[in-house]
Structure formats: structure tokens, C-alpha cells
Design an enzyme around this catalytic site. Structure first.
Site, PDB file in Angstrom:
ATOM      1  N   TYR A  69      59.571  43.222  38.463  1.00 17.63           N
ATOM      2  CA  TYR A  69      58.714  43.236  37.263  1.00 17.63           C
ATOM      3  C   TYR A  69      59.333  42.429  36.133  1.00 17.63           C
ATOM      4  CZ  TYR A  69      55.200  46.043  39.410  1.00 17.63           C
ATOM      5  OH  TYR A  69      54.182  46.437  40.244  1.00 17.63           O
ATOM      6  N   GLN A 103      41.318  42.973  34.581  1.00 16.36           N
ATOM      7  CA  GLN A 103      42.184  43.644  35.562  1.00 16.36           C
ATOM      8  C   GLN A 103      43.603  43.120  35.434  1.00 16.36           C
ATOM      9  OE1 GLN A 103      39.801  43.770  39.575  1.00 16.36           O
ATOM     10  NE2 GLN A 103      38.995  42.144  38.308  1.00 16.36           N
ATOM     11  N   HIS A 121      44.013  47.818  34.363  1.00 13.95           N
ATOM     12  CA  HIS A 121      45.163  48.066  35.243  1.00 13.95           C
ATOM     13  C   HIS A 121      46.483  48.138  34.490  1.00 13.95           C
ATOM     14  CE1 HIS A 121      42.750  46.398  38.933  1.00 13.95           C
ATOM     15  NE2 HIS A 121      42.339  47.573  38.522  1.00 13.95           N
ATOM     16  N   CYS A 132      59.279  61.406  31.602  1.00 16.55           N
ATOM     17  CA  CYS A 132      58.661  62.073  30.448  1.00 16.55           C
ATOM     18  C   CYS A 132      57.565  61.231  29.797  1.00 16.55           C
ATOM     19  CB  CYS A 132      59.724  62.473  29.412  1.00 16.55           C
ATOM     20  SG  CYS A 132      60.414  61.082  28.505  1.00 16.55           S
ATOM     21  N   CYS A 158      66.117  56.343  29.815  1.00 21.05           N
ATOM     22  CA  CYS A 158      65.382  56.963  28.698  1.00 21.05           C
ATOM     23  C   CYS A 158      66.333  57.766  27.811  1.00 21.05           C
ATOM     24  CB  CYS A 158      64.299  57.870  29.283  1.00 21.05           C
ATOM     25  SG  CYS A 158      63.396  58.825  28.057  1.00 21.05           S
TER      26      CYS A 158
HETATM   27  P1  OAD Z   1      42.803  38.178  43.416  1.00 22.57           P
HETATM   28  O1  OAD Z   1      44.098  37.509  43.703  1.00 22.57           O
HETATM   29  O2  OAD Z   1      42.301  39.180  44.404  1.00 22.57           O
HETATM   30  O3  OAD Z   1      41.661  37.091  43.215  1.00 22.57           O
HETATM   31  C1  OAD Z   1      41.835  35.991  42.386  1.00 22.57           C
HETATM   32  C2  OAD Z   1      40.532  35.215  42.352  1.00 22.57           C
HETATM   33  O4  OAD Z   1      40.691  34.151  41.425  1.00 22.57           O
HETATM   34  C3  OAD Z   1      40.118  34.594  43.681  1.00 22.57           C
HETATM   35  O5  OAD Z   1      38.754  34.901  43.936  1.00 22.57           O
HETATM   36  C4  OAD Z   1      40.303  33.077  43.460  1.00 22.57           C
HETATM   37  O6  OAD Z   1      39.323  32.302  44.150  1.00 22.57           O
HETATM   38  C5  OAD Z   1      40.083  32.981  41.964  1.00 22.57           C
HETATM   39  N1  OAD Z   1      40.734  31.826  41.318  1.00 22.57           N
HETATM   40  C6  OAD Z   1      41.862  31.161  41.665  1.00 22.57           C
HETATM   41  N2  OAD Z   1      42.146  30.189  40.797  1.00 22.57           N
HETATM   42  C7  OAD Z   1      41.167  30.220  39.843  1.00 22.57           C
HETATM   43  C8  OAD Z   1      40.907  29.470  38.667  1.00 22.57           C
HETATM   44  N3  OAD Z   1      41.716  28.491  38.274  1.00 22.57           N
HETATM   45  N4  OAD Z   1      39.815  29.793  37.931  1.00 22.57           N
HETATM   46  C9  OAD Z   1      38.985  30.801  38.316  1.00 22.57           C
HETATM   47  N5  OAD Z   1      39.190  31.545  39.423  1.00 22.57           N
HETATM   48  C10 OAD Z   1      40.260  31.270  40.177  1.00 22.57           C
HETATM   49  O7  OAD Z   1      42.957  38.834  41.949  1.00 22.57           O
HETATM   50  P2  OAD Z   1      42.089  40.014  41.286  1.00 22.57           P
HETATM   51  O8  OAD Z   1      40.668  39.908  41.693  1.00 22.57           O
HETATM   52  O9  OAD Z   1      42.410  40.002  39.851  1.00 22.57           O
HETATM   53  O10 OAD Z   1      45.736  45.203  40.900  1.00 22.57           O
HETATM   54  O11 OAD Z   1      42.728  41.289  41.969  1.00 22.57           O
HETATM   55  C11 OAD Z   1      42.341  42.564  41.521  1.00 22.57           C
HETATM   56  C12 OAD Z   1      43.530  43.507  41.534  1.00 22.57           C
HETATM   57  O12 OAD Z   1      44.152  43.479  42.832  1.00 22.57           O
HETATM   58  C13 OAD Z   1      44.647  43.100  40.592  1.00 22.57           C
HETATM   59  O13 OAD Z   1      44.446  43.528  39.257  1.00 22.57           O
HETATM   60  C14 OAD Z   1      45.841  43.800  41.199  1.00 22.57           C
HETATM   61  C15 OAD Z   1      45.599  43.506  42.662  1.00 22.57           C
HETATM   62  O14 OAD Z   1      46.143  44.431  43.564  1.00 22.57           O
HETATM   63  C16 OAD Z   1      46.828  45.888  40.544  1.00 22.57           C
HETATM   64  O15 OAD Z   1      47.937  45.392  40.530  1.00 22.57           O
HETATM   65  C17 OAD Z   1      46.558  47.308  40.185  1.00 22.57           C
END
Ligand code: OAD
Length: 260
Positions: A69, A103, A121, A132, A158
Site C-alpha cells: 500500500y 470506486q 471503496h 481500535c 497506534c
Molecule cells: P477494472 O480494472 O476492473 O476496469 C478498468 C476499466 O477501465 C476497464 O473496463 C478498461 O477498459 C477501462 N479503461 C482502461 N483505460 C482507460 C482509459 N484511459 N479511459 C477510460 N477507461 C479505461 O477497474 P474497476 O472497474 O474500477 O475494488 O474495478 C472495480 C473494483 O474492483 C475496484 O474499485 C477494486 C477492484 O477490485 C477494491 O479494491 C475494493
């Protein structure tokens, strides 16, 4: 009929009483922040989410998880909002309200000046005690963090209970923050135009927002260079990147406003 997604979306923009935006990792991609599901350099293609994004993984190896992270924090810290983020902020200024449900755990919308961002998220930089819940003051990101995703770094301790720091993101198996979840559902359930930008639509609850809008007769549009799980629900799929499409949408919204 000519394919003019910018013109169509600009027209819908003016017709809609309430517009909401949903963003995913793709909107940060052109700032240099990796997405999750890209087959080559997506985070989940390169790293194991069970080890790095779950409470069990953290309990098993907190130093590895904290180091990862710190690397993600450094990547975001070194990234800058791009023309698409800035255009979205300018688009928000054309309406009374333009909520951005994201997200993403980065702060690029905020750094682009966006005033109304709902983090579904969590937030990478909102570190708290795993035991805590006490928030930690500003976390120091070492210079080398940007280079090394698999460094082991012990999390800070902490001052209240002796527990250790965890990042403020939602891990697999954890509930979403309730106020943000309820607000996002209510916004998606009441807007008449929802625009999804850069999300694969694989993860709930964002995956269900298009149906919430469509059930009430609203419109759903997506901006994404690729097919997504949301595409079957889309009234419009604009196959472009965020940095290409959003400045163009802003231009067309401003032109349409002038021409009345
Ligand atoms: P993904 O990695 O699943 O999807 C990213 C999307 O962005 C894909 O559909 C790509 O085609 C698109 N993409 C790539 N480059 C781009 C650009 N320049 N402009 C526009 N679109 C583009 O990511 P998320 O949908 O955000 O959760 O994933 C959802 C959640 O899954 C995340 O928040 C994370 C993950 O597990 C947690 O960590 C809780």
C-alpha cells in the site's frame, strides 16, 4: 445516421434534470495509476488480491501488505490529474449538482478540483488502526516506495491501543462504508442520466447502478475504450479514453448551451 457520441451525450446532458457520474480505475489510467483487470499490467494480473487485499492476508503478513500500500500511495502521490479529470470538474460547474460516485481510492478527482466526490471503496490515504479504528496522522511515504511494490515495511503502531495501521480501503469480504453506499444508491436511483467512465462493471454495487437508472426510464451511457459488463445496459457506449472523451464532451456541452 452518423456516430456522434459526444453530440448525443451533450444533448442528453441538457435534457436531464439530474446527472450522476460513476468512475472506476480506467479514469486514472492516463495519469499512470494501474487499473485492476488489465490482462497485462492490471494490479490483479500482477499481485494476489487474497494476500494483499483481505483482512486474512493482512493478519498473515502485515509488513508485506503495508509495503504494497505504501507503493500504491507513492504511485498516486506522484501522479497528476489529466485533462479528463479537469474536464469533469468543468462539467460539474455547468450544473447545480454533479455527484461523482467513484470506486477509486485515489484522490485525483479532488486534486482536479472536483467538489462532490463519493468514495465507495474508501480512501488510500485515510489510514486507521486495525484494532481500535483510531485515524493515523499523515503517513510518511518513503522515497523508495515508488520503486518497489513488494518491499516489506512494518506498519506504524497506534498510540492509543498498540494495534497497527491499515489502509483506509475496502478489502474483499468487507462491507462498504454505509453512508457512501446509501448515498450512491440513492443518487443512482434518482438520476435520469448516469455516465460510467473507466469501469469494467464487474464489482457490486456499481454493477447494478445502470439497472437502477434504466428501471425508472433514465438513460445510461459509458465512456470506455473496451466492452464492459455494463455495455448490455448502455444506451450509448462511447469507445474512447477518459482523457479523449471528457474534454470533447465539455466542448460539445458548452457549444450546445450557446446555441440554445
Ligand atoms: P477494472 O480494472 O476492473 O476496469 C478498468 C476499466 O477501465 C476497464 O473496463 C478498461 O477498459 C477501462 N479503461 C482502461 N483505460 C482507460 C482509459 N484511459 N479511459 C477510460 N477507461 C479505461 O477497474 P474497476 O472497474 O474500477 O475494488 O474495478 C472495480 C473494483 O474492483 C475496484 O474499485 C477494486 C477492484 O477490485 C477494491 O479494491 C475494493
Amino acid at each position: 445516421m452518423t456516430y456522434d457520441p459526444a453530440g448525443t451525450l451533450a444533448q442528453w446532458w441538457h435534457e436531464a434534470e439530474r446527472v450522476a457520474i460513476l468512475t472506476g480505475a480506467g479514469i486514472s489510467a492516463e495519469s499512470g495509476v494501474p487499473t485492476f483487470r488489465d490482462a497485462r499490467d492490471g494490479l490483479w494480473a500482477r499481485f494476489d488480491p487474497e494476500r494483499l487485499a483481505s483482512m486474512q492476508g493482512f493478519r498473515d503478513d502485515p509488513d508485506l501488505v503495508w509495503g504494497w500500500y505504501l507503493w500504491r500511495m507513492a504511485v498516486v502521490w506522484n501522479a497528476q490529474p489529466h485533462a479528463g479529470h479537469r474536464a469533469l470538474t468543468a462539467l460539474a460547474a455547468t450544473r447545480k449538482k454533479l455527484p461523482v460516485i467513484t470506486q477509486n481510492v485515489d484522490d485525483l478527482h479532488e486534486r482536479a478540483g472536483n467538489p462532490d466526490v463519493i468514495h465507495l471503496h474508501g480512501d488510500l490515504f485515510e489510514t486507521r488502526c486495525v484494532d481500535c479504528g483510531e485515524p493515523f496522522p499523515a503517513i510518511e511515504i518513503p522515497d523508495r516506495a515508488a520503486q518497489e511494490p513488494q518491499q516489506r515495511v512494518p506498519p506504524p503502531v497506534c498510540g492509543h491501543c498498540g494495534g497497527i495501521a491499515r489502509p483506509g480501503v475496502v478489502w474483499f469480504g468487507e462491507p462498504l462504508p454505509e453512508p457512501e453506499f446509501l448515498l450512491a444508491c440513492s443518487l443512482a436511483g434518482t438520476c435520469d442520466l448516469l455516465i460510467a467512465i473507466g469501469t469494467s462493471g464487474e464489482v457490486a454495487p456499481a454493477s447494478s447502478f445502470p439497472s437502477l437508472v434504466k428501471e425508472r426510464g433514465g438513460r445510461f451511457a459509458e465512456i470506455n475504450p473496451e466492452w464492459t459488463w455494463l455495455t448490455p445496459h448502455a444506451d450509448l457506449s462511447w469507445r474512447a479514453t477518459a482523457a479523449e472523451a471528457l474534454p470533447e464532451l465539455l466542448k460539445r456541452v458548452e457549444e450546445t448551451a450557446k446555441s440554445g
